[in-house]
Design a protein around this motif. Structure first.
Motif, PDB file in Angstrom:
ATOM      1  N   ILE A 271       0.852  -1.188   0.000  1.00 55.53           N
ATOM      2  CA  ILE A 271       0.000   0.000   0.000  1.00 55.53           C
ATOM      3  C   ILE A 271       0.889   1.239   0.000  1.00 55.53           C
ATOM      4  O   ILE A 271       1.806   1.359   0.804  1.00 55.53           O
ATOM      5  N   GLY A 272       0.631   2.143  -0.921  1.00 53.89           N
ATOM      6  CA  GLY A 272       1.437   3.353  -1.017  1.00 53.89           C
ATOM      7  C   GLY A 272       2.625   3.224  -1.951  1.00 53.89           C
ATOM      8  O   GLY A 272       3.349   4.190  -2.184  1.00 53.89           O
ATOM      9  N   GLY A 273       2.851   2.016  -2.496  1.00 60.55           N
ATOM     10  CA  GLY A 273       3.946   1.825  -3.447  1.00 60.55           C
ATOM     11  C   GLY A 273       5.201   1.272  -2.801  1.00 60.55           C
ATOM     12  O   GLY A 273       5.316   1.170  -1.578  1.00 60.55           O
ATOM     13  N   TRP A 274       6.166   0.914  -3.658  1.00 64.76           N
ATOM     14  CA  TRP A 274       7.404   0.319  -3.179  1.00 64.76           C
ATOM     15  C   TRP A 274       8.253   1.350  -2.445  1.00 64.76           C
ATOM     16  O   TRP A 274       8.382   2.488  -2.900  1.00 64.76           O
ATOM     17  N   PRO A 275       8.840   1.002  -1.313  1.00 63.88           N
ATOM     18  CA  PRO A 275       9.696   1.959  -0.590  1.00 63.88           C
ATOM     19  C   PRO A 275      10.982   2.235  -1.361  1.00 63.88           C
ATOM     20  O   PRO A 275      11.505   1.361  -2.066  1.00 63.88           O
ATOM     21  N   ASP A 276      11.492   3.448  -1.194  1.00 67.46           N
ATOM     22  CA  ASP A 276      12.635   3.889  -1.989  1.00 67.46           C
ATOM     23  C   ASP A 276      13.960   3.297  -1.512  1.00 67.46           C
ATOM     24  O   ASP A 276      14.956   3.364  -2.235  1.00 67.46           O
ATOM     25  N   HIS A 277      13.980   2.704  -0.320  1.00 69.25           N
ATOM     26  CA  HIS A 277      15.255   2.188   0.193  1.00 69.25           C
ATOM     27  C   HIS A 277      15.507   0.735  -0.229  1.00 69.25           C
ATOM     28  O   HIS A 277      16.469   0.118   0.227  1.00 69.25           O
ATOM     29  N   ILE A 278      14.651   0.187  -1.097  1.00 71.14           N
ATOM     30  CA  ILE A 278      14.815  -1.171  -1.611  1.00 71.14           C
ATOM     31  C   ILE A 278      15.087  -1.103  -3.115  1.00 71.14           C
ATOM     32  O   ILE A 278      14.413  -0.387  -3.849  1.00 71.14           O
ATOM     33  N   ARG A 279      16.072  -1.879  -3.563  1.00 69.97           N
ATOM     34  CA  ARG A 279      16.330  -2.019  -4.989  1.00 69.97           C
ATOM     35  C   ARG A 279      16.268  -3.502  -5.353  1.00 69.97           C
ATOM     36  O   ARG A 279      16.791  -4.347  -4.640  1.00 69.97           O
ATOM     37  N   ARG A 280      15.630  -3.815  -6.464  1.00 73.00           N
ATOM     38  CA  ARG A 280      15.534  -5.186  -6.957  1.00 73.00           C
ATOM     39  C   ARG A 280      16.291  -5.291  -8.273  1.00 73.00           C
ATOM     40  O   ARG A 280      16.021  -4.520  -9.198  1.00 73.00           O
ATOM     41  N   VAL A 281      17.209  -6.217  -8.327  1.00 74.34           N
ATOM     42  CA  VAL A 281      18.003  -6.393  -9.538  1.00 74.34           C
ATOM     43  C   VAL A 281      17.503  -7.623 -10.295  1.00 74.34           C
ATOM     44  O   VAL A 281      16.940  -8.540  -9.689  1.00 74.34           O
ATOM     45  N   PRO A 282      17.684  -7.668 -11.617  1.00 73.98           N
ATOM     46  CA  PRO A 282      17.237  -8.836 -12.375  1.00 73.98           C
ATOM     47  C   PRO A 282      17.864 -10.128 -11.857  1.00 73.98           C
ATOM     48  O   PRO A 282      19.079 -10.203 -11.627  1.00 73.98           O
ATOM     49  N   ALA A 283      17.031 -11.122 -11.654  1.00 72.45           N
ATOM     50  CA  ALA A 283      17.503 -12.417 -11.170  1.00 72.45           C
ATOM     51  C   ALA A 283      18.187 -13.189 -12.285  1.00 72.45           C
ATOM     52  O   ALA A 283      17.840 -13.036 -13.457  1.00 72.45           O
ATOM     53  N   PRO A 284      19.149 -14.039 -11.939  1.00 71.38           N
ATOM     54  CA  PRO A 284      19.690 -14.935 -12.960  1.00 71.38           C
ATOM     55  C   PRO A 284      18.588 -15.801 -13.547  1.00 71.38           C
ATOM     56  O   PRO A 284      17.623 -16.150 -12.871  1.00 71.38           O
ATOM     57  N   ASP A 285      18.725 -16.135 -14.817  1.00 71.28           N
ATOM     58  CA  ASP A 285      17.660 -16.816 -15.537  1.00 71.28           C
ATOM     59  C   ASP A 285      18.278 -17.806 -16.517  1.00 71.28           C
ATOM     60  O   ASP A 285      19.309 -17.517 -17.121  1.00 71.28           O
ATOM     61  N   SER A 286      17.652 -18.954 -16.661  1.00 67.44           N
ATOM     62  CA  SER A 286      18.201 -19.951 -17.579  1.00 67.44           C
ATOM     63  C   SER A 286      17.675 -19.777 -18.999  1.00 67.44           C
ATOM     64  O   SER A 286      18.413 -19.981 -19.973  1.00 67.44           O
ATOM     65  N   LEU A 287      16.419 -19.403 -19.159  1.00 68.39           N
ATOM     66  CA  LEU A 287      15.865 -19.192 -20.497  1.00 68.39           C
ATOM     67  C   LEU A 287      16.389 -17.906 -21.120  1.00 68.39           C
ATOM     68  O   LEU A 287      16.653 -17.861 -22.332  1.00 68.39           O
ATOM     69  N   ALA A 288      16.527 -16.859 -20.321  1.00 67.02           N
ATOM     70  CA  ALA A 288      17.003 -15.569 -20.815  1.00 67.02           C
ATOM     71  C   ALA A 288      18.117 -15.082 -19.896  1.00 67.02           C
ATOM     72  O   ALA A 288      17.911 -14.209 -19.045  1.00 67.02           O
ATOM     73  N   PRO A 289      19.319 -15.646 -20.002  1.00 63.82           N
ATOM     74  CA  PRO A 289      20.397 -15.312 -19.070  1.00 63.82           C
ATOM     75  C   PRO A 289      20.801 -13.844 -19.149  1.00 63.82           C
ATOM     76  O   PRO A 289      20.791 -13.238 -20.228  1.00 63.82           O
ATOM     77  N   LEU A 290      21.153 -13.304 -17.995  1.00 63.71           N
ATOM     78  CA  LEU A 290      21.640 -11.933 -17.945  1.00 63.71           C
ATOM     79  C   LEU A 290      22.913 -11.818 -18.781  1.00 63.71           C
ATOM     80  O   LEU A 290      23.761 -12.721 -18.777  1.00 63.71           O
ATOM     81  N   GLY A 291      23.050 -10.729 -19.501  1.00 62.59           N
ATOM     82  CA  GLY A 291      24.225 -10.550 -20.350  1.00 62.59           C
ATOM     83  C   GLY A 291      24.166 -11.331 -21.644  1.00 62.59           C
ATOM     84  O   GLY A 291      25.101 -11.288 -22.447  1.00 62.59           O
ATOM     85  N   GLY A 292      23.076 -12.097 -21.836  1.00 57.27           N
ATOM     86  CA  GLY A 292      22.879 -12.789 -23.108  1.00 57.27           C
ATOM     87  C   GLY A 292      23.348 -14.220 -23.156  1.00 57.27           C
ATOM     88  O   GLY A 292      22.898 -14.985 -24.000  1.00 57.27           O
ATOM     89  N   THR A 293      24.276 -14.600 -22.255  1.00 56.98           N
ATOM     90  CA  THR A 293      24.774 -15.981 -22.244  1.00 56.98           C
ATOM     91  C   THR A 293      24.972 -16.432 -20.805  1.00 56.98           C
ATOM     92  O   THR A 293      25.126 -15.612 -19.893  1.00 56.98           O
ATOM     93  N   ALA A 294      24.995 -17.745 -20.609  1.00 53.79           N
ATOM     94  CA  ALA A 294      25.239 -18.281 -19.272  1.00 53.79           C
ATOM     95  C   ALA A 294      26.606 -17.849 -18.758  1.00 53.79           C
ATOM     96  O   ALA A 294      26.780 -17.572 -17.558  1.00 53.79           O
ATOM     97  N   GLU A 295      27.599 -17.767 -19.659  1.00 52.34           N
ATOM     98  CA  GLU A 295      28.953 -17.385 -19.252  1.00 52.34           C
ATOM     99  C   GLU A 295      29.032 -15.932 -18.799  1.00 52.34           C
ATOM    100  O   GLU A 295      29.855 -15.588 -17.944  1.00 52.34           O
ATOM    101  N   ALA A 296      28.186 -15.069 -19.351  1.00 47.19           N
ATOM    102  CA  ALA A 296      28.222 -13.638 -19.014  1.00 47.19           C
ATOM    103  C   ALA A 296      27.379 -13.301 -17.798  1.00 47.19           C
ATOM    104  O   ALA A 296      27.428 -12.168 -17.304  1.00 47.19           O
ATOM    105  N   GLN A 297      26.615 -14.268 -17.299  1.00 48.62           N
ATOM    106  CA  GLN A 297      25.590 -13.966 -16.310  1.00 48.62           C
ATOM    107  C   GLN A 297      26.150 -13.482 -14.960  1.00 48.62           C
ATOM    108  O   GLN A 297      25.592 -12.567 -14.346  1.00 48.62           O
TER     109      GLN A 297
END
Length: 423
Positions: free
Chosen positions: A152-178
């Motif tokens: 309620i009221g929206g996400w608090p500003d003191h929290i940051r969420r970063v993209p999670a590692p992913d197997s179908l769509a790996p961060l950086g484009g490849t598993a090696e770059a993740q």
């Protein structure tokens, strides 16, 4: 079904709306033993989901420990009692150097809430980072780490969420770059928190990224991130509620498998084999800063009955070789999963007795099909769940007494379930 319908109606009337149940046709469970549960009609189900019953449902040694201590004494920790000290010594012996002190709570949510406050006390800052597809509990503070529902009221500003590692769509484009891509996103989040005058207190994560779907990372994945967090002065808060206590087979803790040493470790579900007990393990300087800043007390955390249950769990894990069983049966089951053949199966992966079967159609997550498989499995009397950003990964996380015969039963039911849905 009449009784089930009555129970569903009573739940809605007495507990309110949106109280979740598993399965379109909920199961009315009345008893359990080992890897099995029975419903009100006496039908047996293979439990491939519940890590709470770590040593198996209703393990006699744990039941006896709870009963005997409840008949003798149960009170809080403001009286002296050996139980919490005996348990702390046994548990802390399982950790690496520096993780030397224990605070006990009742739930993993409480433990993670305490961990956040420990980081604030130790750093004097209040900003936190988590992944964008995680879950760490139900208190207000830890719920802000989750993206399931906006507060309620929206996400608090003191929290940051970063993209999670992913197997179908790996961060950086490849598993090696993740790994480097994950660390780069952490660096950006730290800079944003510092620029917003919140400062960076800590990063909270599960070391096998369980709720993210166990995305196929390997030991060393977190090394660039650990180095970055240390240089920024933050703490690493490691949520071992799911991978801990030998579940991954090769190691007793997920962070040991991944290859890093956290500042704070949180424990929960399997710790008491169904009895509500949880805890936080921390370095002495971190614990001292927290105790000084917050003066924390938990009426039920560390009570003698909880400690008796938790100590019995550690003893059963050792006496029955449950970590070794997780390694053996997990490897056997993973081989069976990898041999399943269906166009929807993108990948099978696992660590001990925590396994996932990722479903995709035309390269996209197949969440609806995963839901169908879960229902098909329930109809075949095997209970399991699903996880992942699109809920497209079948999650297999059974009690640690799961056997090769149990694995064969699960694999046969999976094969039949896949054959029952369109390719």
């Amino acid at each position: 079904m009449a009784m089930a319908n009555e129970l569903i109606e009573r739940r809605a009337r007495l507990l309110g709306p949106n109280v979740p149940t598993f399965y379109a046709d909920p199961v009315h469970i009345t008893r359990g033993a080992g890897s099995y549960l029975w419903d009100a009609d006496g039908q047996r189900y293979l439990d491939a989901y519940n890590n709470v019953a770590h040593c198996g449902h209703c393990h006699p040694k744990v039941v006896e420990a709870i009963s005997a201590q409840a008949a003798r004494l149960n009170t809080h920790t403001r009286y002296l009692h050996e139980g919490i000290l005996d348990y702390a010594e046994a548990l802390l012996a399982r950790f690496g150097p520096g993780l030397d002190q224990l605070l006990m709570t009742c739930t993993g949510s409480e433990a993670n809430d305490v961990a956040l406050r420990m980081a604030q006390a130790a750093t004097g800052k209040r900003g936190f980072i988590a992944t964008d597809n995680t879950y760490h509990g139900n208190t207000t503070a830890v719920a802000h780490l989750s993206t399931r529902r906006p507060p309620i009221g929206g996400w608090p500003d003191h929290i940051r969420r970063v993209p999670a590692p992913d197997s179908l769509a790996p961060l950086g484009g490849t598993a090696e770059a993740q790994a480097e891509a994950f660390a780069a996103n952490i660096a950006t989040a730290i800079a944003e928190l510092e620029a917003a005058d919140h400062g960076f207190a800590g990063l909270m994560l599960c070391p096998i990224f369980a709720n993210e779907g166990m995305p196929g990372i390997a030991p060393g994945f977190l090394d660039p991130t650990v180095d970055l967090v240390r240089r920024a002065g933050g703490l690493i808060l490691c949520d071992e509620v799911q991978p801990g206590f030998g579940r991954i087979g090769s190691h007793f803790w997920g962070h040991d498998w991944l290859g890093f040493s956290p500042d704070v470790v949180t424990l929960g579900k399997p710790m008491g084999n169904g009895h509500p007990v949880a805890g936080v393990v921390a370095r002495p300087a971190t614990m001292a800063a927290f105790r000084e800043a917050f003066g924390y007390f938990n009426t039920f955390g560390g009570n003698p009955v909880s400690c008796a249950a938790a100590l019995a769990v550690l003893e059963v894990i050792e006496e029955e070789g449950l970590q070794e069983n997780a390694r053996d049966v997990g490897a056997y089951l993973l081989t069976g999963l990898q041999e399943l053949s269906h166009p929807l199966i993108h990948d099978a992966r696992g660590l001990g007795l925590f396994l996932g079967l990722e479903l995709a159609r035309d390269g996209a997550p197949a969440g609806e099909e995963a839901a169908r498989i879960v229902e098909e499995m329930r109809a075949r009397h095997v209970l399991m769940g699903r996880v992942g950003r699109a809920q497209h990964i079948l999650k297999i996380r059974p009690p640690m007494v799961f056997s090769r015969d149990d694995a064969d039963m699960l694999l046969a039911a999976l094969d039949a379930s896949f054959r029952a849905i369109p390719a």
